[in-house]
Design a protein around this motif. Sequence first.
Motif, short mmCIF file in Angstrom:
data_model
loop_
_atom_site.label_atom_id
_atom_site.label_comp_id
_atom_site.label_asym_id
_atom_site.label_seq_id
_atom_site.Cartn_x
_atom_site.Cartn_y
_atom_site.Cartn_z
N VAL A 1 52.12 21.33 8.37
CA VAL A 1 52.14 22.01 7.37
C VAL A 1 52.51 20.96 5.42
CG1 VAL A 1 54.44 22.24 6.01
CG2 VAL A 1 53.50 23.57 8.64
N HIS A 2 51.62 20.13 5.64
CA HIS A 2 52.21 18.53 5.04
C HIS A 2 50.60 18.67 4.46
CE1 HIS A 2 51.22 15.87 8.21
NE2 HIS A 2 50.25 15.71 7.25
N GLU A 3 49.21 19.49 5.10
CA GLU A 3 48.55 18.92 4.19
C GLU A 3 48.12 20.29 3.97
OE1 GLU A 3 45.48 18.34 7.85
OE2 GLU A 3 46.44 16.38 8.45
N ILE A 4 48.36 21.20 4.19
CA ILE A 4 48.41 22.40 2.87
C ILE A 4 48.85 21.92 1.49
CG2 ILE A 4 49.36 25.16 2.75
CD1 ILE A 4 47.74 24.93 5.40
N LYS A 5 47.78 22.54 0.62
CA LYS A 5 47.70 22.28 -0.45
C LYS A 5 48.57 22.82 -1.20
CE LYS A 5 42.96 20.02 -0.65
NZ LYS A 5 41.47 20.33 -1.27
N GLY A 6 48.63 24.21 -1.37
CA GLY A 6 49.63 24.86 -2.02
C GLY A 6 48.98 26.88 -1.95
N ILE A 7 49.68 27.49 -3.06
CA ILE A 7 49.57 29.03 -2.35
C ILE A 7 49.05 29.11 -4.04
CG2 ILE A 7 50.66 31.13 -1.14
CD1 ILE A 7 52.88 29.92 -0.09
N ARG A 8 47.46 29.48 -3.42
CA ARG A 8 47.39 30.46 -4.83
C ARG A 8 46.33 32.08 -4.44
NH1 ARG A 8 43.51 25.71 -7.76
NH2 ARG A 8 45.80 24.27 -8.04
N TRP A 9 47.13 32.81 -5.46
CA TRP A 9 46.04 34.07 -5.19
C TRP A 9 44.80 34.11 -5.00
CZ3 TRP A 9 48.63 38.18 -4.46
CH2 TRP A 9 50.12 37.81 -4.92
N GLY A 10 43.61 35.09 -5.10
CA GLY A 10 42.57 35.35 -4.99
C GLY A 10 41.41 36.60 -4.44
N VAL A 11 40.82 36.04 -5.19
CA VAL A 11 40.30 37.30 -5.31
C VAL A 11 39.29 36.93 -4.08
CG1 VAL A 11 39.93 37.74 -7.57
CG2 VAL A 11 37.69 36.61 -6.38
N LEU A 12 38.71 38.90 -3.70
CA LEU A 12 37.84 38.95 -2.44
C LEU A 12 36.56 38.84 -2.51
CD1 LEU A 12 38.90 43.15 -1.56
CD2 LEU A 12 40.02 40.59 -0.66
N ALA A 13 35.97 37.36 -1.27
CA ALA A 13 35.23 37.29 -1.36
C ALA A 13 34.32 37.53 -0.85
CB ALA A 13 35.25 36.31 -0.44
N PRO A 14 33.15 37.74 -1.34
CA PRO A 14 31.95 38.68 -1.96
C PRO A 14 31.38 38.80 0.15
CG PRO A 14 30.68 38.02 -2.64
CD PRO A 14 32.45 37.09 -2.51
N TYR A 15 31.79 37.93 0.72
CA TYR A 15 31.81 38.17 2.24
C TYR A 15 32.75 37.12 3.31
CZ TYR A 15 26.63 38.60 1.85
OH TYR A 15 25.29 39.07 1.42
N ASN A 16 33.43 37.77 4.58
CA ASN A 16 34.09 36.77 5.06
C ASN A 16 33.27 35.54 5.61
OD1 ASN A 16 35.94 35.96 6.69
ND2 ASN A 16 36.69 37.74 7.87
N ASN A 17 34.22 34.54 6.34
CA ASN A 17 33.42 33.14 6.89
C ASN A 17 31.64 33.37 7.85
OD1 ASN A 17 35.17 34.05 8.67
ND2 ASN A 17 35.09 32.02 9.00
N ILE A 18 31.77 34.17 8.07
CA ILE A 18 30.51 35.09 8.86
C ILE A 18 30.22 36.07 8.65
CG2 ILE A 18 31.35 33.46 10.93
CD1 ILE A 18 32.38 35.90 12.44
#
Length: 279
Positions: free
Chosen positions: A180-197
Motif C-alpha cells: 500500500v505504501h508504494e502506491i503513488k495515488g489514485i487517478r482518473w484514466g481513459v480507456l487504453a487502446p489495448y489491455n496489457n496483452i
Amino acid sequence: MRLMDSKSCVLVTNDDGIDHPGLHALAIEIEQSGRDVTVVAPDFNASGLSAALGTITAGLPIALKQHKIEGFNGRAFGLNAPPATCVLIAQLGAFGADFKVVVSGINDGFNTGRSVLHSGTVGAALAAQNFGMRGLAVSTSRTEPILWQTAARFAVSVLSPLELASPRCTVNLNVPSLPVHEIKGIRWGVLAPYNNIRSTIGEQTDQQIVLKMVPPPSPPQADTDLGLALDGYVAVTSLHAGSEVWSDRVQPNDVFDPSVPIPAVTAGDELRPARTYLS
C-alpha cells in the motif's frame, strides 16, 4: 432468510469462481468496513464472459450451494451461472437484501482498455448498472505473490463515494499489486487502446486455430488506465453500458433515410444512456 439494512448491503461477486482468493479478500475487507456483505459468485471459472447471462429457461433450476469463507462472517453462495446472472438473481430478491452496490473481483490481471468489454469482472459491474444498482469492478496485476489486500483496501476507499454517486454509476478500478505504501495515488484514466496483452493468431491449420498473447504494439499513454496502473497509480474509470448514439440529423421516431449518415460516437455524435424504468 434475514432482510438486511438496504443502506449498507453490498453484493460481492467475481468471474473466477467462489473459491478464488481475490474474492475472499474483497469480501472480508468490505465486511470489516462495517457493511453487510453477501457473496454470490459462479461455482466455475467464468472469465471472459462479459455480461452474458447464458441460457436462462423458465422452470429449469440453477444449482445453488452455500459456502464458508474463512474469516468472513456473511453469507456466501456458489451459483451455477455467469457473474451477470448472479447479479440478476440477487437483484430479483433471491437473497433477501435490497442491494444498492455490487462489487466484482478481485481479478488477477488488469482489466484495462477497450478489452473491458469482454471481462466477466467488469461485466458483473455493468450488469449491476443495467439492473439499477451501482457497480465496482476491481482488478490487480499478476505478481508472485499477488497482494490482494492492497486492491481490497483501495476498493473500500472508492466504495464510499460510489455509494453517494448518481444511480447506475459503474466504476472500473485497476490496482497495482504493490504494498500500500508504494502506491503513488489514485487517478482518473481513459480507456487504453489495448489491455496489457492482446490476442494474435499463433497457428492456423484447416482443423484448428491457436491464439497467442503478445504485448500491445506501443506503450500506453500516461493518462490511460493501463499507463497509470503500470506507473504505480490506482486507475479509476467511470463506465456506462446500454447506451445509444444520436446525431443532429437523426432523432427518435424519424423515418429511416439511407442517405443520412448513421450516428456514431467516432463521428462525434451524442452518446445517451438508454431509457429505463430503474432509478
